[in-house]
Design a protein around this motif. Sequence first.
Motif, PDB file in Angstrom:
ATOM      1  N   VAL A 569      -1.003  -1.803   6.449  1.00 31.57           N
ATOM      2  CA  VAL A 569      -2.257  -1.535   6.922  1.00 31.57           C
ATOM      3  C   VAL A 569      -2.166  -2.019   8.700  1.00 31.57           C
ATOM      4  CG1 VAL A 569      -4.581  -2.432   7.156  1.00 31.57           C
ATOM      5  CG2 VAL A 569      -3.478  -2.186   5.029  1.00 31.57           C
ATOM      6  N   GLY A 570      -2.442  -1.007   9.592  1.00 30.42           N
ATOM      7  CA  GLY A 570      -2.142  -1.281  10.812  1.00 30.42           C
ATOM      8  C   GLY A 570      -3.337  -1.705  11.774  1.00 30.42           C
ATOM      9  N   ARG A 571      -3.067  -1.875  13.152  1.00 36.65           N
ATOM     10  CA  ARG A 571      -4.187  -2.369  13.939  1.00 36.65           C
ATOM     11  C   ARG A 571      -5.391  -1.540  13.804  1.00 36.65           C
ATOM     12  NH1 ARG A 571      -1.509   1.838  16.043  1.00 36.65           N
ATOM     13  NH2 ARG A 571      -2.304   2.837  17.766  1.00 36.65           N
ATOM     14  N   LEU A 572      -5.433  -0.447  13.388  1.00 35.45           N
ATOM     15  CA  LEU A 572      -7.056   0.357  13.221  1.00 35.45           C
ATOM     16  C   LEU A 572      -7.541   0.194  12.380  1.00 35.45           C
ATOM     17  CD1 LEU A 572      -5.297   3.653  15.147  1.00 35.45           C
ATOM     18  CD2 LEU A 572      -6.630   1.703  16.313  1.00 35.45           C
ATOM     19  N   GLY A 573      -6.917  -0.481  11.111  1.00 31.51           N
ATOM     20  CA  GLY A 573      -7.526  -0.928   9.844  1.00 31.51           C
ATOM     21  C   GLY A 573      -6.965   0.359   9.010  1.00 31.51           C
ATOM     22  N   GLN A 574      -5.784   1.141   9.576  1.00 28.32           N
ATOM     23  CA  GLN A 574      -5.317   2.309   8.948  1.00 28.32           C
ATOM     24  C   GLN A 574      -4.447   2.146   7.967  1.00 28.32           C
ATOM     25  OE1 GLN A 574      -4.112   1.594  11.760  1.00 28.32           O
ATOM     26  NE2 GLN A 574      -2.235   2.242  12.147  1.00 28.32           N
ATOM     27  N   LEU A 575      -4.034   2.896   7.128  1.00 27.53           N
ATOM     28  CA  LEU A 575      -2.667   2.910   6.578  1.00 27.53           C
ATOM     29  C   LEU A 575      -1.606   3.610   7.060  1.00 27.53           C
ATOM     30  CD1 LEU A 575      -1.628   2.317   3.475  1.00 27.53           C
ATOM     31  CD2 LEU A 575      -1.763   4.810   2.921  1.00 27.53           C
ATOM     32  N   TRP A 578       4.160   5.240   9.373  1.00 31.19           N
ATOM     33  CA  TRP A 578       5.628   4.785   9.470  1.00 31.19           C
ATOM     34  C   TRP A 578       5.599   3.333   9.173  1.00 31.19           C
ATOM     35  CZ3 TRP A 578       2.975   8.158  12.872  1.00 31.19           C
ATOM     36  CH2 TRP A 578       3.446   9.675  12.663  1.00 31.19           C
ATOM     37  N   LEU A 579       6.718   2.756   9.196  1.00 27.71           N
ATOM     38  CA  LEU A 579       7.033   1.314   9.338  1.00 27.71           C
ATOM     39  C   LEU A 579       6.418   0.534  10.488  1.00 27.71           C
ATOM     40  CD1 LEU A 579      10.540   0.766   7.933  1.00 27.71           C
ATOM     41  CD2 LEU A 579       8.563   0.190   6.706  1.00 27.71           C
ATOM     42  N   GLU A 580       6.398   1.310  11.787  1.00 22.59           N
ATOM     43  CA  GLU A 580       6.027   0.795  12.911  1.00 22.59           C
ATOM     44  C   GLU A 580       4.423   1.300  12.974  1.00 22.59           C
ATOM     45  OE1 GLU A 580       8.379   3.063  12.756  1.00 22.59           O
ATOM     46  OE2 GLU A 580      10.237   1.708  13.080  1.00 22.59           O
ATOM     47  N   ASP A 581       3.585   0.375  13.498  1.00 20.07           N
ATOM     48  CA  ASP A 581       2.265   0.441  13.844  1.00 20.07           C
ATOM     49  C   ASP A 581       1.997   1.363  14.925  1.00 20.07           C
ATOM     50  OD1 ASP A 581      -0.240   0.568  13.617  1.00 20.07           O
ATOM     51  OD2 ASP A 581      -0.738  -1.618  13.842  1.00 20.07           O
ATOM     52  N   THR A 608      -6.553  -1.412  -5.845  1.00 18.45           N
ATOM     53  CA  THR A 608      -6.065  -2.004  -4.754  1.00 18.45           C
ATOM     54  C   THR A 608      -7.026  -1.621  -3.454  1.00 18.45           C
ATOM     55  OG1 THR A 608      -4.896   0.213  -4.295  1.00 18.45           O
ATOM     56  CG2 THR A 608      -3.658  -1.260  -5.639  1.00 18.45           C
ATOM     57  N   PRO A 609      -8.104  -2.589  -3.463  1.00 21.04           N
ATOM     58  CA  PRO A 609      -9.012  -2.330  -2.410  1.00 21.04           C
ATOM     59  C   PRO A 609      -8.706  -2.379  -1.047  1.00 21.04           C
ATOM     60  CG  PRO A 609      -9.222  -4.500  -3.580  1.00 21.04           C
ATOM     61  CD  PRO A 609      -8.158  -3.933  -4.188  1.00 21.04           C
ATOM     62  N   ALA A 610      -7.791  -3.112  -0.558  1.00 26.12           N
ATOM     63  CA  ALA A 610      -7.299  -3.184   0.950  1.00 26.12           C
ATOM     64  C   ALA A 610      -6.613  -1.804   1.252  1.00 26.12           C
ATOM     65  CB  ALA A 610      -6.243  -4.297   1.239  1.00 26.12           C
ATOM     66  N   LEU A 611      -5.655  -1.274   0.218  1.00 24.29           N
ATOM     67  CA  LEU A 611      -5.072  -0.183   0.556  1.00 24.29           C
ATOM     68  C   LEU A 611      -6.067   0.777   0.623  1.00 24.29           C
ATOM     69  CD1 LEU A 611      -1.605  -0.487  -1.129  1.00 24.29           C
ATOM     70  CD2 LEU A 611      -1.979  -0.832   1.243  1.00 24.29           C
ATOM     71  N   PHE A 612      -6.930   0.991  -0.414  1.00 27.89           N
ATOM     72  CA  PHE A 612      -8.008   1.834  -0.586  1.00 27.89           C
ATOM     73  C   PHE A 612      -8.889   2.272   0.605  1.00 27.89           C
ATOM     74  CE2 PHE A 612     -11.935   3.314  -2.909  1.00 27.89           C
ATOM     75  CZ  PHE A 612     -11.522   4.574  -3.621  1.00 27.89           C
ATOM     76  N   ARG A 616      -9.067   5.153   3.512  1.00 24.57           N
ATOM     77  CA  ARG A 616     -10.297   5.753   3.624  1.00 24.57           C
ATOM     78  C   ARG A 616     -10.486   5.890   5.570  1.00 24.57           C
ATOM     79  NH1 ARG A 616     -15.685   6.299   1.811  1.00 24.57           N
ATOM     80  NH2 ARG A 616     -15.039   5.376   0.116  1.00 24.57           N
ATOM     81  N   ARG A 617      -9.991   4.818   5.940  1.00 27.93           N
ATOM     82  CA  ARG A 617      -9.855   4.887   7.486  1.00 27.93           C
ATOM     83  C   ARG A 617      -8.958   5.732   8.195  1.00 27.93           C
ATOM     84  NH1 ARG A 617     -12.135   4.318  12.304  1.00 27.93           N
ATOM     85  NH2 ARG A 617     -11.048   2.971  13.862  1.00 27.93           N
ATOM     86  N   SER A 618      -7.774   5.969   7.473  1.00 25.29           N
ATOM     87  CA  SER A 618      -6.888   7.073   8.008  1.00 25.29           C
ATOM     88  C   SER A 618      -7.364   8.264   7.850  1.00 25.29           C
ATOM     89  CB  SER A 618      -5.577   6.980   7.153  1.00 25.29           C
ATOM     90  OG  SER A 618      -5.078   5.861   7.487  1.00 25.29           O
TER      91      SER A 618
END
Length: 794
Positions: A569-575, A578-581, A608-612, A616-618
Amino acid sequence: MTRFVLAAVSLAAAAAAGAGEREWRLRYDRPAEQWVEALPVGNGRMGAMVFGGVGRERLQFNEQNVWTGGPHSYAHSGAHEHLGEIRRLLFEGRQREAEQLAARQFMSRPLRQQDYQPLGDVTLRLGHGGALPADYRRELDLGRAVATTTYTIDGARYEREVFASHPDRAVVVRLTCDKPGGLAFEAELTSPHDGSETKPTDRGALLLSGRVNDRARPGEGVPPSEVRFAACLQVLSTDGDTETGGGVVRVSDASQATIVLTAATNVVDFRDLSAQPGSLAQRDLERISEWPYADLLERHVEDHRSLFDRVGLTLGPPPEEADAKPTDQRLLDAKRSPDNDLAALVFHYGRYLLIASSRPGGQPANLQGLWNEDLDPAWGSKYTTNINAEMNYWLAEPCGLHECHEPLFDAIAEIAQAGQEVAREHYDAPGWVLHHNFDRWRGAAPINASNHGIWPSGGAWLCEHLWLHYAYTHDEAFLRDRAYPLMKGAAEFFLDYLVEDPRSETGWLISGPSNSPEQGGLAMGPAMDHQIIRSLFGNTIRAAEALGVDESFRERLAEARRRVAPNQVGRLGQLQEWLEDVDDPDNRHRHVSHLWGLHPGGEITPDTPALFDAARRSLDLRGDGGTGWSRAWKVNFWARLRDGDRAWRVLDGLMTLTGSPKTDYNGGGLYPNLFDAHPPFQIDGNLGATSGVCEMLVQSHRRTDDGARLIDVLPALPEAWPEGRLTGLRTRDGFVVDLAWSDGRLDHVTIHSRLGEPAVVACGDRRHVLDLAAGESVRLGGELTVAEGATPGG
């Protein structure tokens, strides 16, 4: 303990009733002028586009094996010698240098694959002069798979019916006129390929023969076209006079005539071109020469309905006068007033197209299914395996069309043969590999350009379909003899291919060189690869367990699977893609590759709520627009995210008329004949939209904590669909679901168990534990309580 049992025949009847509540038709009030206005018919091997002309009718037709080129190995000998250096450059952040080296040393020989081709045209000149027709109507009946054109001239009523018969391997045309002796026409058979010729046979037929045009360019290394083809056209019966000469067949003084078209090529398989096309086409013609038209039609309709009637869906009554409107006009009008019946039509059209373009013993549906009129089609009308080829088959198992899945399974077996050489030459690895495209000659090496062509997960994704078929059917013979050897070979490749990331101390195994289709360039560690590889390893482990084999191999897979780099999970709350954010919040690219684990994969769920939430954010960041197929994928995404209103918004966006004189819009949507527009036409958007509706209404990719199958009904029902009825939908572990809802709430659901597996039915926060033996059924009320007269186990 008593159980309420519904006979299997009653469920089949219910499905047929659901499909038959309406006559699902595309309708038009004028002939087609563009190819994307013509109506498609197909038998899985031959396809034809019916224009519905008055003075002149055109039937543009294809045969599945008419491709440029011929048998060819695309592997680049010794490419693996440069693999370590490409990886080193990527690990050092020198992407451009890595791509340049890969372009020189790692790509397919030749760099591009071959193209699917048209075979020819049947032209009917109908002798009406300049007379204008009255009461013109052109239709495609999805339930019968028959295209009909009717009109009146000078008081005489003319009708043409066209269908492509799977049992009789032919395209059949029936012409009638209600005025005795009023039917006269001449039929011509031609091909766009240079040097083709048409001659009469001693049976009064026309025989077209030729060879596919070469597409090779100097210095390109592309082999010359080796495919030879033949087509036969014959007036099978008429009450008028016939004459063959000058390359045409003429009929005069008739009131009815039946024409039959057959076709064949010299292609036996992807390595063998020893067949005799002229003999094969004439043999097919002779086989049906004694059949009357009524019998040909009956055999065709019975065969088609045996597949089409398995699933039924209605979404409430159609708007007033909807049946009288041209279908393209309905697309326009639906933007001004609701027309849920149009969404149901689009759902059924997807099922129709898969039945028409993918049948056992034939080729899989390609980028345009079975239909193509261009000698230089977009993307070669090939099989693109970083989304498009797989999307074609998402609907197959839930809609009970497992037979239509067969051509894909056969193709995977051939690809694995070619992919073994590519694995060896490009990666010095065991097993087999496929990149982002294949053609009729089963090219498996990376093509086009290194920044997107080097993506080794195409074969692993195709293996998902092998496991999916087993998950729905529990066909152990299929798993043992066909699926597991292919899955194991793909898994063996990735066990060797994955490398430990030297840039961190995590010990993660990552994929690379690869890319995140189709953006970002060559990279190490794209999220999509890791999701697919985890799924491949997990499915292969489960397959080996089910068969009781390869215990040590299962342990190796399990250990490697634990080490594959996880979702981030990256800086934007997105999935993260890539490995890099480094995800760009302004990126609106049509590919949303890193959400594979949400759909069609199953590792990102409400469990898997965090990934879910990150998925959604992505998807929010990527937006609801895009090409036709991209919108179709997003319908499936939003359905998995359990947001029915958002799924419907995207589906409604897909159902936008494009490429028509009636609108200025030319983006992703539906053409006048409801073909999906990338643009240009790609069938994946049609078939993916049908899958999306399935996901909105029933999902079965999850299990409960104790391992039972979770059958989730109406998980993403939009407010726009307050009422409806669905029959015959299949789920994993062999269940068949019928359900009805009104006022946005479930009325009742019937679950039939074909295999006797444990399951839980869920609707919102309501759940019901099933205890059904194989062949038993239960009908539950809207609160998931047993309906009157039914007492299930559990």
